[in-house]
Design a protein around this motif. Structure first.
Motif, PDB file in Angstrom:
ATOM      1  N   ASN A 134      18.161 -10.844 167.472  1.00 27.17           N
ATOM      2  CA  ASN A 134      18.047 -12.259 167.106  1.00 27.17           C
ATOM      3  C   ASN A 134      18.517 -13.126 168.268  1.00 27.17           C
ATOM      4  O   ASN A 134      19.579 -12.874 168.850  1.00 27.17           O
ATOM      5  N   PHE A 135      17.727 -14.132 168.586  1.00 31.74           N
ATOM      6  CA  PHE A 135      18.156 -15.115 169.592  1.00 31.74           C
ATOM      7  C   PHE A 135      19.225 -16.030 169.019  1.00 31.74           C
ATOM      8  O   PHE A 135      20.063 -16.554 169.748  1.00 31.74           O
ATOM      9  N   TRP A 136      19.181 -16.232 167.686  1.00 35.17           N
ATOM     10  CA  TRP A 136      20.102 -17.141 167.007  1.00 35.17           C
ATOM     11  C   TRP A 136      21.289 -16.362 166.434  1.00 35.17           C
ATOM     12  O   TRP A 136      21.281 -15.137 166.403  1.00 35.17           O
ATOM     13  N   THR A 137      22.266 -17.086 165.912  1.00 29.64           N
ATOM     14  CA  THR A 137      23.527 -16.449 165.495  1.00 29.64           C
ATOM     15  C   THR A 137      23.488 -15.823 164.108  1.00 29.64           C
ATOM     16  O   THR A 137      24.377 -15.058 163.757  1.00 29.64           O
ATOM     17  N   TRP A 138      22.457 -16.121 163.299  1.00 27.21           N
ATOM     18  CA  TRP A 138      22.579 -15.832 161.877  1.00 27.21           C
ATOM     19  C   TRP A 138      22.618 -14.351 161.529  1.00 27.21           C
ATOM     20  O   TRP A 138      23.027 -13.979 160.422  1.00 27.21           O
ATOM     21  N   SER A 139      22.203 -13.471 162.446  1.00 24.84           N
ATOM     22  CA  SER A 139      22.433 -12.040 162.225  1.00 24.84           C
ATOM     23  C   SER A 139      23.274 -11.457 163.358  1.00 24.84           C
ATOM     24  O   SER A 139      23.283 -10.249 163.573  1.00 24.84           O
ATOM     25  N   ILE A 154      31.295 -18.009 172.034  1.00 27.92           N
ATOM     26  CA  ILE A 154      29.981 -18.526 171.665  1.00 27.92           C
ATOM     27  C   ILE A 154      30.070 -20.025 171.378  1.00 27.92           C
ATOM     28  O   ILE A 154      30.880 -20.447 170.545  1.00 27.92           O
ATOM     29  N   PRO A 155      29.267 -20.854 172.042  1.00 28.46           N
ATOM     30  CA  PRO A 155      29.252 -22.296 171.749  1.00 28.46           C
ATOM     31  C   PRO A 155      28.342 -22.579 170.548  1.00 28.46           C
ATOM     32  O   PRO A 155      27.152 -22.859 170.710  1.00 28.46           O
ATOM     33  N   PHE A 156      28.888 -22.517 169.359  1.00 31.13           N
ATOM     34  CA  PHE A 156      28.075 -22.714 168.152  1.00 31.13           C
ATOM     35  C   PHE A 156      27.563 -24.149 168.091  1.00 31.13           C
ATOM     36  O   PHE A 156      28.360 -25.096 168.083  1.00 31.13           O
ATOM     37  N   GLY A 161      30.864 -31.381 169.115  1.00 33.20           N
ATOM     38  CA  GLY A 161      31.091 -31.343 170.550  1.00 33.20           C
ATOM     39  C   GLY A 161      30.293 -30.291 171.289  1.00 33.20           C
ATOM     40  O   GLY A 161      30.419 -30.146 172.508  1.00 33.20           O
ATOM     41  N   THR A 162      29.456 -29.539 170.554  1.00 31.45           N
ATOM     42  CA  THR A 162      28.633 -28.500 171.172  1.00 31.45           C
ATOM     43  C   THR A 162      27.160 -28.814 170.900  1.00 31.45           C
ATOM     44  O   THR A 162      26.794 -29.130 169.771  1.00 31.45           O
ATOM     45  N   SER A 163      26.336 -28.688 171.912  1.00 31.58           N
ATOM     46  CA  SER A 163      24.913 -29.006 171.762  1.00 31.58           C
ATOM     47  C   SER A 163      24.080 -27.732 171.628  1.00 31.58           C
ATOM     48  O   SER A 163      24.544 -26.634 171.946  1.00 31.58           O
ATOM     49  N   TRP A 164      22.836 -27.921 171.201  1.00 34.24           N
ATOM     50  CA  TRP A 164      21.924 -26.777 171.140  1.00 34.24           C
ATOM     51  C   TRP A 164      21.653 -26.228 172.526  1.00 34.24           C
ATOM     52  O   TRP A 164      21.465 -25.025 172.706  1.00 34.24           O
ATOM     53  N   LYS A 165      21.651 -27.093 173.547  1.00 33.32           N
ATOM     54  CA  LYS A 165      21.444 -26.597 174.910  1.00 33.32           C
ATOM     55  C   LYS A 165      22.614 -25.723 175.345  1.00 33.32           C
ATOM     56  O   LYS A 165      22.417 -24.702 176.034  1.00 33.32           O
TER      57      LYS A 165
END
Length: 429
Positions: A134-139, A154-156, A161-165
């Motif tokens: 998974n590229f994303w955190t959900w798994s 990990i910058p969630f 204060g944390t962006s998707w970038k």
């Protein structure tokens, strides 16, 4: 002479048995999905929570059986499921319990959950698409592997204060982190060679599995060459371990090389990738949300059609089939309330289901779909908030607000629509 006759008979039986055995696996031939010498087409669902529900201790096998029965009654023949989850005790916005709790350390309860899921799917003549990362955190996925490989915290993106970038830049490191990749490859080897504790079949010889999928929505962003190298190496590695099953990427498709670093032609122009995956998310991509009107919806439909046509053209060039494996729209007014209506969702579903059916009936390259996603009987305990440990598993994954896209077993209009199309697709066989 008698001995030779017996040996010849044994060889003949063995060859016949092997040939019959291989017939139960889905194959790709001349741009078609083939099962038992016939075209394999389907209406399916995403059902990532199946492994967790199937766990004998932490899961709910009775609920899993009920929901598989519901899906079977709808005519669903294919499920896209999580076959890997990684999460240490501190991992946020992630499935808990996870299958892998630290590098190479597994929760046996979850292994048995996956065994049970596959055994129950086999009873219902369903096929599984097994998502390995998974590229994303959900798994857990790439971010958790990177954390274990000492790439930093990990910058969630859900945190203030944390962006998707910030997050995507972090997840991108996976493509050049050899230690993180080695951890994932260890899991790939382990799951492919696993023996199901119920059926006693090795996963690599289990025809219930249709395909291994490299990851959920892997993206290359500004490192497309690193991304491409990883997809090529990983798909080749899977094929070296398993000669029976199909392999696919799990990418959204042609989501614009300059933005997310994916290109449907380049990424799928790989002899070890058997079919193309496509996702269509009008709300996530800013095309439409259910608070807008008919005019904006029609604009979104036009964009979806253009997106579809781009992928069809590439599939024809590569002579590979396509599966539309993710799509959805929120409930009306973008409500997270399970009782909210689904007028816009049903309209969007109807449009894409009809396009898939038309493709199947007319020999097109799109051979099936997995709608996003089946929540079954579970409802969000706090609609519109993030999942927390101990909450019921919905179709909406833990990194997204609960109640966003999931289809409940009480959504009659949506379920009626799904069944209408499964009847047509299944009859088309």
């Amino acid at each position: 002479m008698k001995t030779r006759l017996i040996i010849a008979l044994v060889i003949s039986i063995s060859i016949s048995s092997c040939s019959s055995y291989k017939r139960h696996f889905v194959k790709v031939k001349d741009g078609d999905l083939i099962l038992k010498k016939r075209a394999y087409t389907f209406i399916g669902s995403n059902y990532w929570q199946g492994m967790n529900l199937g766990a004998p201790n932490s899961g709910d096998r009775e609920r899993l059986v009920r929901e598989l029965n519901e899906l079977q009654a709808l005519g669903i023949k294919n499920l896209r499921v999580v076959a890997a989850s990684e999460g240490d005790i501190d991992m946020k916005y992630c499935i808990h319990p996870a299958l892998q709790t630290s590098p190479g350390v597994y929760n046996e309860d979850l292994w048995k959950g996956l065994d049970f899921l596959l055994s129950e799917m086999d009873k219902r003549d369903m096929k599984a698409i097994m998502v390995l990362g998974n590229f994303w955190t959900w798994s857990g996925g790439f971010p958790q592997y990177l954390k274990w490989a000492n790439a930093g915290n990990i910058p969630f993106p859900q945190d203030e204060g944390t962006s998707w970038k910030d997050f995507t830049d972090y997840s991108l490191k996976f493509y050049t982190d050899t230690l993180a990749q080695a951890m994932m490859n260890n899991h790939i080897e382990k799951i492919i060679n696993r023996k199901n504790s119920i059926t006693k079949k090795r996963y690599k010889k289990d025809a219930t599995i249709m395909a291994w999928q490299l990851a959920n929505e892997p993206r290359g962003y500004d490192a497309p060459k690193d991304f491409l190298k990883w997809t090529q190496n990983t798909s080749a590695y899977i094929k070296s371990l398993d000669k029976y099953h199909l392999v696919c990427l799990g990418t959204e498709g042609n989501t614009n090389d300059t933005i997310s670093g994916t290109d449907v032609y380049r990424d799928n122009n790989n002899e070890n990738i058997d079919y193309i995956t496509m996702h269509i998310w009008p709300q996530n991509w800013g095309w439409f949300n259910p608070k807008q009107g008919e005019e904006k919806f029609q604009e979104a439909i036009e964009k979806a059609n253009e997106y579809w046509n781009d992928h069809v053209a590439v599939a024809k060039t590569l002579n590979k089939p396509i599966i539309l494996e993710e799509f959805g729209i929120a409930r009306d007014e973008s409500s997270y309330d399970p009782d909210a209506q689904t007028v816009w969702r049903d309209k969007f579903y109807n449009h894409l289901f009809a396009k898939v059916l038309n493709s199947i009936q007319n020999g097109g390259v799109v051979k099936g779909l997995n709608f996003w996603t089946y929540s079954g009987e579970a409802k969000p305990e706090r609609p519109g908030e993030y999942w927390e440990k101990g909450d019921a598993f919905l179709g909406d994954p833990p990194h997204e607000l609960q109640g966003w896209y999931g289809v409940y077993n009480t959504d009659k209009t949506t379920l009626d629509l799904i069944k209408k199309y499964t009847i047509k697709v299944n009859t088309n066989e």
